[in-house]
Write a protein that holds these residues in place. Structure first.
Motif, PDB file in Angstrom:
ATOM      1  N   PRO A  29       0.960  -1.345  -0.119  1.00  0.00           N
ATOM      2  CA  PRO A  29      -0.057   0.421  -0.038  1.00  0.00           C
ATOM      3  C   PRO A  29       0.658   1.890  -0.068  1.00  0.00           C
ATOM      4  O   PRO A  29       0.322   1.770  -0.729  1.00  0.00           O
ATOM      5  CB  PRO A  29      -0.973  -0.571   1.604  1.00  0.00           C
ATOM      6  CG  PRO A  29      -1.083  -1.843   1.225  1.00  0.00           C
ATOM      7  CD  PRO A  29       0.224  -2.350   0.913  1.00  0.00           C
ATOM      8  N   VAL A  30       2.106   1.542   1.068  1.00  0.00           N
ATOM      9  CA  VAL A  30       2.409   2.750   0.681  1.00  0.00           C
ATOM     10  C   VAL A  30       3.374   3.030  -1.039  1.00  0.00           C
ATOM     11  O   VAL A  30       3.020   3.702  -1.135  1.00  0.00           O
ATOM     12  CB  VAL A  30       4.134   2.299   1.703  1.00  0.00           C
ATOM     13  CG1 VAL A  30       4.610   3.845   1.860  1.00  0.00           C
ATOM     14  CG2 VAL A  30       3.003   3.123   3.166  1.00  0.00           C
ATOM     15  N   GLU A  31       3.991   1.900  -0.722  1.00  0.00           N
ATOM     16  CA  GLU A  31       4.382   1.896  -2.340  1.00  0.00           C
ATOM     17  C   GLU A  31       3.873   2.357  -3.312  1.00  0.00           C
ATOM     18  O   GLU A  31       3.855   3.514  -3.875  1.00  0.00           O
ATOM     19  CB  GLU A  31       5.479   0.931  -2.869  1.00  0.00           C
ATOM     20  CG  GLU A  31       6.348   0.727  -1.549  1.00  0.00           C
ATOM     21  CD  GLU A  31       7.285  -0.622  -2.137  1.00  0.00           C
ATOM     22  OE1 GLU A  31       6.876  -1.127  -3.395  1.00  0.00           O
ATOM     23  OE2 GLU A  31       7.717  -1.304  -1.616  1.00  0.00           O
ATOM     24  N   ARG A  35       3.226   5.966  -5.989  1.00  0.00           N
ATOM     25  CA  ARG A  35       3.505   5.920  -7.558  1.00  0.00           C
ATOM     26  C   ARG A  35       2.226   6.738  -7.756  1.00  0.00           C
ATOM     27  O   ARG A  35       2.124   7.050  -8.984  1.00  0.00           O
ATOM     28  CB  ARG A  35       3.011   4.374  -7.697  1.00  0.00           C
ATOM     29  CG  ARG A  35       3.476   4.341  -9.413  1.00  0.00           C
ATOM     30  CD  ARG A  35       3.038   3.027  -9.298  1.00  0.00           C
ATOM     31  NE  ARG A  35       4.897   2.512  -9.684  1.00  0.00           N
ATOM     32  CZ  ARG A  35       4.959   0.761  -9.838  1.00  0.00           C
ATOM     33  NH1 ARG A  35       4.657  -0.019 -10.725  1.00  0.00           N
ATOM     34  NH2 ARG A  35       6.498   0.684  -9.828  1.00  0.00           N
ATOM     35  N   TYR A  36       0.792   6.338  -7.765  1.00  0.00           N
ATOM     36  CA  TYR A  36      -0.169   5.852  -8.594  1.00  0.00           C
ATOM     37  C   TYR A  36      -0.854   7.519  -7.570  1.00  0.00           C
ATOM     38  O   TYR A  36      -1.559   8.671  -8.416  1.00  0.00           O
ATOM     39  CB  TYR A  36      -1.417   5.542  -8.229  1.00  0.00           C
ATOM     40  CG  TYR A  36      -0.851   4.245  -9.274  1.00  0.00           C
ATOM     41  CD1 TYR A  36      -0.759   4.508  -9.961  1.00  0.00           C
ATOM     42  CD2 TYR A  36      -0.442   3.540  -8.347  1.00  0.00           C
ATOM     43  CE1 TYR A  36      -0.526   3.545 -10.366  1.00  0.00           C
ATOM     44  CE2 TYR A  36      -0.140   1.681  -9.211  1.00  0.00           C
ATOM     45  CZ  TYR A  36       0.374   1.741 -10.283  1.00  0.00           C
ATOM     46  OH  TYR A  36       0.324   0.838 -10.976  1.00  0.00           O
ATOM     47  N   VAL A  37      -0.197   8.120  -6.548  1.00  0.00           N
ATOM     48  CA  VAL A  37      -1.017   9.348  -5.853  1.00  0.00           C
ATOM     49  C   VAL A  37      -0.333  10.681  -6.495  1.00  0.00           C
ATOM     50  O   VAL A  37      -1.138  11.831  -6.718  1.00  0.00           O
ATOM     51  CB  VAL A  37      -0.813   9.771  -4.325  1.00  0.00           C
ATOM     52  CG1 VAL A  37       0.329  10.720  -3.851  1.00  0.00           C
ATOM     53  CG2 VAL A  37      -2.069  10.627  -4.011  1.00  0.00           C
ATOM     54  N   ALA A  56      -1.286   4.389   6.156  1.00  0.00           N
ATOM     55  CA  ALA A  56      -0.567   5.066   7.288  1.00  0.00           C
ATOM     56  C   ALA A  56      -0.426   3.873   8.360  1.00  0.00           C
ATOM     57  O   ALA A  56       0.467   3.399   8.724  1.00  0.00           O
ATOM     58  CB  ALA A  56      -1.113   6.349   7.435  1.00  0.00           C
ATOM     59  N   ARG A  57      -1.596   3.175   8.234  1.00  0.00           N
ATOM     60  CA  ARG A  57      -1.708   2.605   9.119  1.00  0.00           C
ATOM     61  C   ARG A  57      -0.581   1.136   8.860  1.00  0.00           C
ATOM     62  O   ARG A  57       0.074   0.812   9.217  1.00  0.00           O
ATOM     63  CB  ARG A  57      -3.088   1.959   9.095  1.00  0.00           C
ATOM     64  CG  ARG A  57      -3.219   0.458  10.001  1.00  0.00           C
ATOM     65  CD  ARG A  57      -4.865  -0.039  10.122  1.00  0.00           C
ATOM     66  NE  ARG A  57      -4.961  -0.620   9.054  1.00  0.00           N
ATOM     67  CZ  ARG A  57      -4.689  -1.716   8.212  1.00  0.00           C
ATOM     68  NH1 ARG A  57      -4.164  -2.444   9.190  1.00  0.00           N
ATOM     69  NH2 ARG A  57      -4.871  -2.474   7.181  1.00  0.00           N
ATOM     70  N   ILE A  58      -0.809   1.051   7.704  1.00  0.00           N
ATOM     71  CA  ILE A  58       0.468  -0.741   7.539  1.00  0.00           C
ATOM     72  C   ILE A  58       1.634  -0.087   7.750  1.00  0.00           C
ATOM     73  O   ILE A  58       2.296  -0.553   7.580  1.00  0.00           O
ATOM     74  CB  ILE A  58      -0.242  -1.227   6.372  1.00  0.00           C
ATOM     75  CG1 ILE A  58      -1.299  -1.899   6.351  1.00  0.00           C
ATOM     76  CG2 ILE A  58       0.705  -2.216   5.361  1.00  0.00           C
ATOM     77  CD1 ILE A  58      -1.839  -1.930   5.024  1.00  0.00           C
ATOM     78  N   GLY A  59       2.215   0.513   7.456  1.00  0.00           N
ATOM     79  CA  GLY A  59       3.085   1.495   6.977  1.00  0.00           C
ATOM     80  C   GLY A  59       3.736   1.926   8.656  1.00  0.00           C
ATOM     81  O   GLY A  59       5.158   1.767   8.773  1.00  0.00           O
ATOM     82  N   ASP A  66       7.778   9.480   6.621  1.00  0.00           N
ATOM     83  CA  ASP A  66       8.840  10.099   6.211  1.00  0.00           C
ATOM     84  C   ASP A  66       8.389   9.939   4.248  1.00  0.00           C
ATOM     85  O   ASP A  66       9.030  10.294   3.815  1.00  0.00           O
ATOM     86  CB  ASP A  66      10.050   8.582   6.370  1.00  0.00           C
ATOM     87  CG  ASP A  66      10.767   9.042   7.304  1.00  0.00           C
ATOM     88  OD1 ASP A  66      11.161  10.176   8.328  1.00  0.00           O
ATOM     89  OD2 ASP A  66      11.567   7.808   8.283  1.00  0.00           O
ATOM     90  N   ILE A  67       7.510   9.375   4.252  1.00  0.00           N
ATOM     91  CA  ILE A  67       6.616   8.805   3.352  1.00  0.00           C
ATOM     92  C   ILE A  67       5.488   9.707   2.523  1.00  0.00           C
ATOM     93  O   ILE A  67       5.377  10.406   1.681  1.00  0.00           O
ATOM     94  CB  ILE A  67       7.536   7.454   2.699  1.00  0.00           C
ATOM     95  CG1 ILE A  67       8.624   6.830   2.996  1.00  0.00           C
ATOM     96  CG2 ILE A  67       6.522   7.048   0.827  1.00  0.00           C
ATOM     97  CD1 ILE A  67       8.599   5.110   2.992  1.00  0.00           C
ATOM     98  N   LEU A  68       4.430   9.734   3.472  1.00  0.00           N
ATOM     99  CA  LEU A  68       3.294  10.326   2.612  1.00  0.00           C
ATOM    100  C   LEU A  68       3.505  11.614   3.358  1.00  0.00           C
ATOM    101  O   LEU A  68       2.641  12.031   1.967  1.00  0.00           O
ATOM    102  CB  LEU A  68       2.543   9.178   3.729  1.00  0.00           C
ATOM    103  CG  LEU A  68       2.418   7.755   3.451  1.00  0.00           C
ATOM    104  CD1 LEU A  68       1.615   6.558   4.427  1.00  0.00           C
ATOM    105  CD2 LEU A  68       2.164   7.612   1.932  1.00  0.00           C
TER     106      LEU A  68
END
Length: 156
Positions: A29-31, A35-37, A56-59, A66-68
């Motif tokens: 999900p994070v990747e 990629r698509y947002v 966010a929950r999964i990451g 750092d990423i989202l």
């Protein structure tokens, strides 16, 4: 007679390839959100903006900060109002994942909402104490704030 000039929509559509229209469902999900947002296709952006809370929950807290979070500024100014509206609905789960030290795969949103429903006041939230709802098998427990995440959200 010469053909009419191409409209911007026609020009953009002619630049799209099959790869631009497909989504890789095998990505975590994070990747996938990363990629698509940022896609040039509004529907792809919308679907993946709706996935921000889940990602966010999964990451976990670190991946969220750092990423989202760096993905949000362009989305706030997205030309499509529906994307901005759905982004607003994802801010609470993103914020809570940042604020509380949340390991990957765990969620704090349901726990916080349950605690709020069971208590007459939210005065305990600034201390990180959520009235025994979080963990501990019903015992009074605390989920510590993530120091950097708390500062990002509150400025303190």
């Amino acid at each position: 007679a010469a053909p009419p000039p191409a409209s911007p929509n026609t020009a953009a559509a002619s630049l799209l390839r099959f790869e631009d229209l497909t989504v890789d469902d095998d990505l975590p999900p994070v990747e996938r959100v990363v990629r698509y947002v940022r896609s040039g296709i509004a529907l792809q952006r919308l679907v993946h903006v709706k996935m921000l809370g889940e990602a966010a929950r999964i990451g976990g807290t670190a991946a969220t900060m750092d990423i989202l979070l760096p993905l949000l500024p362009p989305l706030v100014a997205d030309p499509e109002s529906i994307i901005r509206q759905h982004l607003a609905s994802q801010l609470l789960p993103l914020g809570l994942t940042c604020m509380y030290d949340c390991p990957p795969g765990q969620t704090v949103l349901a726990d916080v909402l349950n605690a709020a429903a069971k208590t007459p006041t939210t005065n305990d939230y600034p201390t990180g104490k959520l009235n025994g709802v979080l963990g501990g098998g019903g015992k009074a427990s605390e989920r510590p704030y993530h120091p950097a995440g708390y500062k990002v959200l509150t400025g303190q």
